[in-house]
Design a protein around this motif. Structure first.
Motif, PDB file in Angstrom:
ATOM      1  N   LEU A  76       0.839  -1.196   0.000  1.00 49.32           N
ATOM      2  CA  LEU A  76       0.000   0.000   0.000  1.00 49.32           C
ATOM      3  C   LEU A  76       0.874   1.245   0.000  1.00 49.32           C
ATOM      4  N   ALA A  77       1.930   1.240   0.790  1.00 44.46           N
ATOM      5  CA  ALA A  77       2.846   2.382   0.817  1.00 44.46           C
ATOM      6  C   ALA A  77       3.395   2.661  -0.578  1.00 44.46           C
ATOM      7  N   ASP A  78       3.780   1.623  -1.286  1.00 42.64           N
ATOM      8  CA  ASP A  78       4.309   1.766  -2.649  1.00 42.64           C
ATOM      9  C   ASP A  78       3.271   2.416  -3.564  1.00 42.64           C
ATOM     10  N   ARG A  79       2.055   1.938  -3.509  1.00 38.51           N
ATOM     11  CA  ARG A  79       0.985   2.487  -4.364  1.00 38.51           C
ATOM     12  C   ARG A  79       0.724   3.957  -4.046  1.00 38.51           C
ATOM     13  N   ILE A  88       3.724   7.258   6.045  1.00 44.45           N
ATOM     14  CA  ILE A  88       4.428   7.076   7.315  1.00 44.45           C
ATOM     15  C   ILE A  88       3.966   5.770   7.945  1.00 44.45           C
ATOM     16  N   GLY A  89       4.923   4.977   8.402  1.00 47.28           N
ATOM     17  CA  GLY A  89       4.606   3.766   9.141  1.00 47.28           C
ATOM     18  C   GLY A  89       4.282   4.103  10.587  1.00 47.28           C
ATOM     19  N   PRO A  94       9.254   6.991   7.751  1.00 42.59           N
ATOM     20  CA  PRO A  94       8.591   7.345   6.498  1.00 42.59           C
ATOM     21  C   PRO A  94       8.987   6.381   5.381  1.00 42.59           C
ATOM     22  N   PHE A  95       8.039   6.050   4.547  1.00 41.25           N
ATOM     23  CA  PHE A  95       8.344   5.332   3.321  1.00 41.25           C
ATOM     24  C   PHE A  95       8.665   6.415   2.291  1.00 41.25           C
ATOM     25  N   THR A  96       9.716   6.216   1.534  1.00 39.97           N
ATOM     26  CA  THR A  96      10.120   7.206   0.529  1.00 39.97           C
ATOM     27  C   THR A  96      10.339   6.518  -0.809  1.00 39.97           C
ATOM     28  N   ASP A  97      10.422   7.327  -1.862  1.00 40.08           N
ATOM     29  CA  ASP A  97      10.724   6.769  -3.179  1.00 40.08           C
ATOM     30  C   ASP A  97      12.062   6.034  -3.160  1.00 40.08           C
TER      31      ASP A  97
END
Length: 154
Positions: A76-79, A88-89, A94-97
């Motif tokens: 989901l983070a990727d999408r 943010i988890g 944070p999830f980043t590119d």
């Protein structure tokens, strides 16, 4: 601006509510079951079907560059990142590119091996690590920073 919360098993919903109210930003908690939420004009829930990934699909279809998404779900983070959202988890990571590709790849490998993985994509055994006060504090800071940056247009 909006905050989308992947409501299933999210340990920081109360923290999201506090930060959202302070910043006057709407929060939508998305889940496939009824979840209690505070009665507040900025806080709402969206109940989706019980279909596989229904909550993820609902969030991903609505995430955009003016969104902050709170989830531990790597796919989901990727999408959402691809839609321009900040992600943010629950532990404040944070999830980043730059980080998502490795997390997705690690998740796929470990899924094949049937090994648990952490929000960061690292192997774990016996379930997730206990949620700590430091995780909660890190999350509060990360969410606050994300909202301030969005308000500034960045």
């Amino acid at each position: 601006m909006q905050i989308w919360v992947d409501g299933d098993a999210c340990p920081v919903k109360d923290e999201v509510y506090r930060v959202a109210v302070r910043h006057d930003v709407p929060v939508i908690v998305v889940a496939n079951t009824y979840l209690r939420i505070p009665e507040h004009r900025l806080i709402s829930r969206q109940i989706v079907s019980h279909g596989f990934d229904a909550a993820d699909d609902w969030i991903a279809e609505r995430a955009n560059a003016r969104s902050v998404v709170v989830t531990a779900d790597i796919l989901l983070a990727d999408r959402c990142l691809k839609a321009g959202a900040r992600v943010i988890g629950p532990t404040g990571k944070p999830f980043t590119d730059d980080s998502i590709g490795a997390a997705v790849a690690t998740r796929a490998i470990l899924a094949d091996l049937r090994v648990g993985i952490s929000e960061a994509g690292a192997p774990r055994a016996g379930g997730p690590a206990p949620f700590t006060k430091a995780d909660r504090s890190r999350f509060l800071s990360a969410l606050d920073e994300a909202l301030v940056a969005l308000k500034k247009g960045g």
